[in-house]
Design a protein around this motif. Structure first.
Motif, short mmCIF file in Angstrom:
data_model
loop_
_atom_site.label_atom_id
_atom_site.label_comp_id
_atom_site.label_asym_id
_atom_site.label_seq_id
_atom_site.Cartn_x
_atom_site.Cartn_y
_atom_site.Cartn_z
N ARG A 251 5.19 4.80 1.59
CA ARG A 251 5.45 3.45 2.09
C ARG A 251 6.41 2.70 1.18
NH1 ARG A 251 0.46 3.49 4.75
NH2 ARG A 251 -0.70 3.39 2.81
N ALA A 252 6.21 2.83 -0.14
CA ALA A 252 7.09 2.13 -1.09
C ALA A 252 8.52 2.62 -0.95
CB ALA A 252 6.58 2.34 -2.51
N TYR A 253 8.70 3.94 -0.81
CA TYR A 253 10.04 4.48 -0.64
C TYR A 253 10.65 4.03 0.69
CZ TYR A 253 13.76 7.81 0.32
OH TYR A 253 14.97 8.38 0.65
N SER A 254 9.85 4.07 1.76
CA SER A 254 10.36 3.70 3.08
C SER A 254 10.75 2.23 3.15
CB SER A 254 9.31 4.02 4.15
OG SER A 254 9.06 5.41 4.20
N LEU A 255 10.08 1.40 2.35
CA LEU A 255 10.43 -0.03 2.32
C LEU A 255 11.84 -0.27 1.77
CD1 LEU A 255 7.05 -1.65 1.24
CD2 LEU A 255 8.37 -2.22 3.31
N THR A 256 12.37 0.68 1.01
CA THR A 256 13.75 0.55 0.53
C THR A 256 14.74 0.85 1.65
OG1 THR A 256 13.95 2.87 -0.17
CG2 THR A 256 13.02 1.32 -1.76
N ILE A 257 14.24 1.39 2.77
CA ILE A 257 15.10 1.73 3.90
C ILE A 257 14.93 0.71 5.03
CG2 ILE A 257 15.59 3.51 5.65
CD1 ILE A 257 14.46 5.55 3.62
N THR A 258 13.67 0.33 5.30
CA THR A 258 13.40 -0.65 6.37
C THR A 258 12.14 -1.44 6.05
OG1 THR A 258 12.78 -0.92 8.71
CG2 THR A 258 12.23 1.18 7.65
N PRO A 259 12.15 -2.76 6.26
CA PRO A 259 10.94 -3.55 6.02
C PRO A 259 9.82 -3.21 6.99
CG PRO A 259 12.66 -4.90 7.04
CD PRO A 259 13.30 -3.61 6.65
N ARG A 260 10.12 -2.55 8.10
CA ARG A 260 9.08 -2.19 9.05
C ARG A 260 8.13 -1.14 8.49
NH1 ARG A 260 11.91 -1.86 15.06
NH2 ARG A 260 12.60 -4.06 15.14
N ALA A 261 8.48 -0.53 7.37
CA ALA A 261 7.60 0.46 6.76
C ALA A 261 6.26 -0.14 6.37
CB ALA A 261 8.26 1.08 5.53
N MET A 262 6.22 -1.46 6.15
CA MET A 262 4.95 -2.10 5.79
C MET A 262 3.95 -2.06 6.94
SD MET A 262 5.80 -6.20 5.88
CE MET A 262 7.29 -6.06 4.90
N LEU A 263 4.39 -1.71 8.15
CA LEU A 263 3.51 -1.65 9.30
C LEU A 263 2.83 -0.30 9.45
CD1 LEU A 263 5.74 -3.49 11.93
CD2 LEU A 263 4.02 -4.46 10.40
N SER A 264 3.19 0.66 8.60
CA SER A 264 2.57 1.98 8.68
C SER A 264 1.14 1.94 8.14
CB SER A 264 3.37 2.99 7.85
OG SER A 264 2.66 4.20 7.71
N ARG A 265 0.23 2.57 8.86
CA ARG A 265 -1.17 2.65 8.43
C ARG A 265 -1.53 4.06 7.96
NH1 ARG A 265 -5.09 2.13 11.56
NH2 ARG A 265 -4.10 3.02 13.40
N ALA A 266 -0.53 4.89 7.69
CA ALA A 266 -0.74 6.30 7.33
C ALA A 266 -1.61 6.43 6.08
CB ALA A 266 0.60 6.97 7.10
N VAL A 267 -2.39 7.52 6.03
CA VAL A 267 -3.23 7.82 4.88
C VAL A 267 -2.99 9.27 4.47
CG1 VAL A 267 -4.99 6.16 5.56
CG2 VAL A 267 -5.22 8.55 6.26
N SER A 268 -3.52 9.62 3.30
CA SER A 268 -3.48 11.01 2.82
C SER A 268 -4.82 11.31 2.16
CB SER A 268 -2.33 11.22 1.84
OG SER A 268 -2.29 10.18 0.86
N VAL A 269 -5.38 12.49 2.48
CA VAL A 269 -6.71 12.84 2.00
C VAL A 269 -6.78 14.35 1.74
CG1 VAL A 269 -7.72 11.00 3.43
CG2 VAL A 269 -7.71 13.35 4.28
N ILE A 270 -7.92 14.78 1.21
CA ILE A 270 -8.20 16.20 1.01
C ILE A 270 -9.50 16.55 1.71
CG2 ILE A 270 -8.88 17.95 -0.69
CD1 ILE A 270 -7.01 16.57 -2.69
N ARG A 271 -9.50 17.66 2.43
CA ARG A 271 -10.73 18.24 2.97
C ARG A 271 -10.75 19.70 2.54
NH1 ARG A 271 -14.60 17.46 7.16
NH2 ARG A 271 -15.48 19.45 7.86
N GLY A 272 -11.78 20.09 1.80
CA GLY A 272 -11.83 21.44 1.28
C GLY A 272 -10.64 21.72 0.40
N GLY A 273 -9.89 22.78 0.72
CA GLY A 273 -8.70 23.11 -0.04
C GLY A 273 -7.42 22.70 0.66
N THR A 274 -7.54 21.77 1.63
CA THR A 274 -6.38 21.36 2.42
C THR A 274 -6.04 19.90 2.18
OG1 THR A 274 -6.90 22.95 4.18
CG2 THR A 274 -5.45 21.12 4.76
N LEU A 275 -4.78 19.66 1.86
CA LEU A 275 -4.25 18.30 1.77
C LEU A 275 -3.77 17.89 3.15
CD1 LEU A 275 -3.16 15.82 0.13
CD2 LEU A 275 -1.02 17.12 -0.11
N ILE A 276 -4.18 16.70 3.61
CA ILE A 276 -3.73 16.16 4.89
C ILE A 276 -2.83 14.97 4.63
CG2 ILE A 276 -4.43 15.26 7.14
CD1 ILE A 276 -7.20 16.46 6.67
#
Length: 310
Positions: A251-276
């Motif tokens: 999000r921080a990187y995308s904000l340098t390209i467009t202010p609309r990046a602040m509207l992203s609700r994306a997350v990142s997590v781990i389940r078992g041995g998999t990064l999502i």
């Protein structure tokens, strides 16, 4: 993860296979009533993507089974799967035994077009565990029992889009992720296209993480403000550990390209041995985010696999 698009048999050798939609796979034999079952090449499989590319080149109609395939499958580059790879379709367990075969110059396709993709792109498998297979079933590529130190990272790509799932809009973000990962030498072990349904996303992502067990699952779409955008909620519900820095960094990187990046609700997590990792839904934004993320991600995945130090 992929899907079975057709289940085909021919009752008599020398005749084209036809899609029957559903069949019983018998252990150490093949498809029930198929004339080629019981041979060393028990089940033939072909990638639907290769058939579609052939159709575009030949400008002709190609019904399922025309290349002699028992199972027409989408979501995998089958010809790049090593011998010994195992696939699960419900109760059915298949093991890949052969890649490609000698072409019969008199086959129907060769007569019509002068080209046949089965010798290059077709694969053959034995039935380790039997059961019923139906068109539309999910097919999982199982991870190898052991992975060599430094082996390519295994990735699955999941697109969430109601319109693309209904065929109203072509998915461009999933293929863009695949293009970038392939260039970075990742092994893409499955792709999936699903509607924006939270429970459906949860079920499929859980299967991917717990059965296929890739190193990383990239999702695209479903991270905005629309009432149907439920990817972050689905991702959080299956999470075992949070990895907030990835989503925050993107999000921080995308904000340098467009202010609309602040509207992203994306997350990142781990389940078992998999990064999502949730990515945006547009191919342009996907490319920007992955270009930023990839140089750092390899180190994190190495730690997750126990091959690198913190």
């Amino acid at each position: 993860m992929g899907r079975v698009r057709a289940v085909c048999i021919s009752e008599k050798k020398g005749t084209p296979k036809r899609d029957i939609g559903r069949s019983l796979l018998i252990k150490d034999f093949g498809l029930e009533k198929d004339a080629h079952a019981g041979s060393p090449r028990q089940v033939s499989m072909l990638a639907a993507e290769e058939v579609e590319a052939f159709r575009e080149r030949s400008k002709g109609e190609l019904p399922p089974g025309i290349f002699g395939e028992n199972l027409l499958v989408e979501g995998f580059d089958l010809a790049k799967c090593p011998v010994g790879t195992q696939f699960r379709i419900g109760d059915v367990l298949l093991r890949l035994t052969q890649i490609g075969k000698q072409c019969h110059s008199g086959c129907v396709i060769m007569q019509k077009t002068g080209e046949c993709i089965m010798p290059r792109q077709g694969v053959f498998a034995e039935v380790l565990q039997g059961g019923v297979v139906t068109s539309g079933d999910r097919i999982l590529r199982l991870p190898p029992e052991q992975r060599e130190q430094g082996s390519p990272f295994r990735a699955v790509i999941l697109t969430a889009s109601d319109r693309s799932f209904r065929g109203e809009r072509k998915d461009q973000s999933g293929p863009k992720i695949a293009e970038l990962l392939s260039a970075a030498k990742y092994e893409i072990v499955g792709t999936e296209l699903l509607p924006d349904d939270e429970e459906g996303l949860i079920n499929v992502m859980t299967e991917i993480c717990d059965i296929e067990r890739p190193d990383v699952l990239f999702t695209t779409g479903g991270t905005g403000f629309s009432p149907r955008d439920r990817m972050p909620e689905a991702t959080r519900r299956i999470a075992e550990r949070d990895v907030p820095g990835i989503a925050e960094g993107i999000r921080a990187y995308s904000l340098t390209i467009t202010p609309r990046a602040m509207l992203s609700r994306a997350v990142s997590v781990i389940r078992g041995g998999t990064l999502i990792v949730n990515l945006p839904g547009s191919p342009k934004a996907v490319e920007e985010c992955l270009t930023y993320l990839m140089p750092v991600l390899e180190h994190g995945l190495g730690i997750l696999r126990g091959e690198a130090d913190e």
